[in-house]
Write a protein that holds these residues in place. Structure first.
Motif, short mmCIF file in Angstrom:
data_model
loop_
_atom_site.label_atom_id
_atom_site.label_comp_id
_atom_site.label_asym_id
_atom_site.label_seq_id
_atom_site.Cartn_x
_atom_site.Cartn_y
_atom_site.Cartn_z
N ASP A 89 45.21 57.91 39.90
CA ASP A 89 45.43 56.82 40.85
C ASP A 89 44.60 55.60 40.48
O ASP A 89 44.09 54.88 41.34
N THR A 90 44.49 55.35 39.19
CA THR A 90 43.62 54.30 38.69
C THR A 90 44.36 52.98 38.52
O THR A 90 45.52 52.96 38.09
N ASP A 91 43.69 51.89 38.84
CA ASP A 91 44.18 50.55 38.53
C ASP A 91 43.77 50.27 37.08
O ASP A 91 42.58 50.11 36.79
N PHE A 92 44.73 50.19 36.18
CA PHE A 92 44.44 50.05 34.76
C PHE A 92 44.29 48.60 34.31
O PHE A 92 44.23 48.34 33.11
N SER A 93 44.21 47.68 35.23
CA SER A 93 44.00 46.29 34.83
C SER A 93 42.68 46.17 34.07
O SER A 93 41.65 46.66 34.52
N PRO A 94 42.69 45.51 32.90
CA PRO A 94 41.43 45.35 32.17
C PRO A 94 40.53 44.28 32.77
O PRO A 94 39.36 44.19 32.41
N PHE A 95 41.07 43.48 33.70
CA PHE A 95 40.33 42.34 34.22
C PHE A 95 39.55 42.69 35.48
O PHE A 95 39.57 41.98 36.48
N ARG A 96 38.85 43.81 35.41
CA ARG A 96 37.98 44.23 36.49
C ARG A 96 36.68 44.73 35.87
O ARG A 96 36.69 45.26 34.76
N ILE A 97 35.59 44.57 36.59
CA ILE A 97 34.28 44.98 36.06
C ILE A 97 33.78 46.23 36.74
O ILE A 97 33.06 47.03 36.15
#
Length: 248
Positions: free
Chosen positions: A235-243
């Protein structure tokens, strides 16, 4: 928790505080900096039986290890924690490039005669710096994404398939970006040479991953037992634009 491994769905790690994550992040960033400081600028040579002298970039000895550590981070801690390490490495590489430029540009003292040697070692061509950082960023995220997805598809079995498989894609993206961005159109670099070197480095880096498979198994097994978790990015948000290290 030792020897009692709990499956965690999602990248939050079940709200746990990990004992070894900081050490893994430090190792990951250190390898990146080493590969760019003492490896990238040197062309070494090895004598191959039946072939003779074969030149190669010394950075190939260091940089593929970052993919091994990236695999370990994603496998043990999940994509979101690996993403945090990738951004830390990205920031470290930017700082390294900036400070290298500043130090080289500082006027040398009149009685210090090593400026030319210093520039040869630490002077960086902006185009190559940009290519290196862009290729690392894209390649590492592809590597982590593919491994996380393959872990779900394989139900956590056959670790070697996803460590090598993710490296094929990650290092493929890295090489496909770095060499054209850094050298295409540059003096002495034909299109054919750029493609040849990119494919050669891709193959060597992937082979490194395969050779280091027993090491990867050992590190992954140790960390999973010590941390007591096995994270699946269901259930992961795979957006690379998160820290942040949270999956959603």
């Amino acid at each position: 928790m030792t020897g009692d491994i709990a499956r965690i769905d999602g990248s939050t790690g079940g709200g746990r505080t990990f004992r070894y994550f900081d050490f893994m992040m430090a190792a990951f960033v250190t390898i990146l900096l080493l590969s760019n400081v003492i490896g990238a600028g040197k062309v070494a040579v090895v004598n191959l039986p039946g072939i003779g002298p074969w030149p190669f970039g010394a950075g190939v000895l260091f940089f593929p290890v970052s993919y091994v550590l990236g695999d370990v981070l994603t496998e043990v801690y999940g994509y979101a924690h690996a993403r945090r390490c990738i951004w830390a490495g990205f920031a470290a590489m930017l700082f390294l490039a900036f400070m290298s430029w500043v130090v080289v540009a500082l006027p040398p003292a009149a009685d210090w005669g090593n400026q030319a040697a210093y520039e040869a070692v630490f002077g960086q061509v902006p185009r190559i710096v940009f290519a290196s950082i862009a290729a690392f960023w894209a390649g590492e995220f592809v590597n982590s994404f593919v491994l996380a997805k393959m872990k779900i598809w394989t139900q956590g079995r056959m670790l070697w398939t996803r460590t090598i498989g993710s490296t094929v894609f990650g290092e493929g993206v890295d090489s496909a970006l770095f060499y054209p961005l850094a050298f295409l159109g540059a003096t002495g670099w034909t299109t054919e040479l750029v493609i040849t070197v990119a494919l050669t480095q891709w193959g060597i880096k992937t082979l490194w991953e395969a050779v280091l498979t027993p090491v990867t198994y050992g590190i992954v097994g140790f960390l999973k037992r010590r941390e007591g978790v096995d994270v699946f990015d269901t259930d992961t948000d795979f957006s690379p634009f998160r820290i942040g290290a949270k999956g959603r």
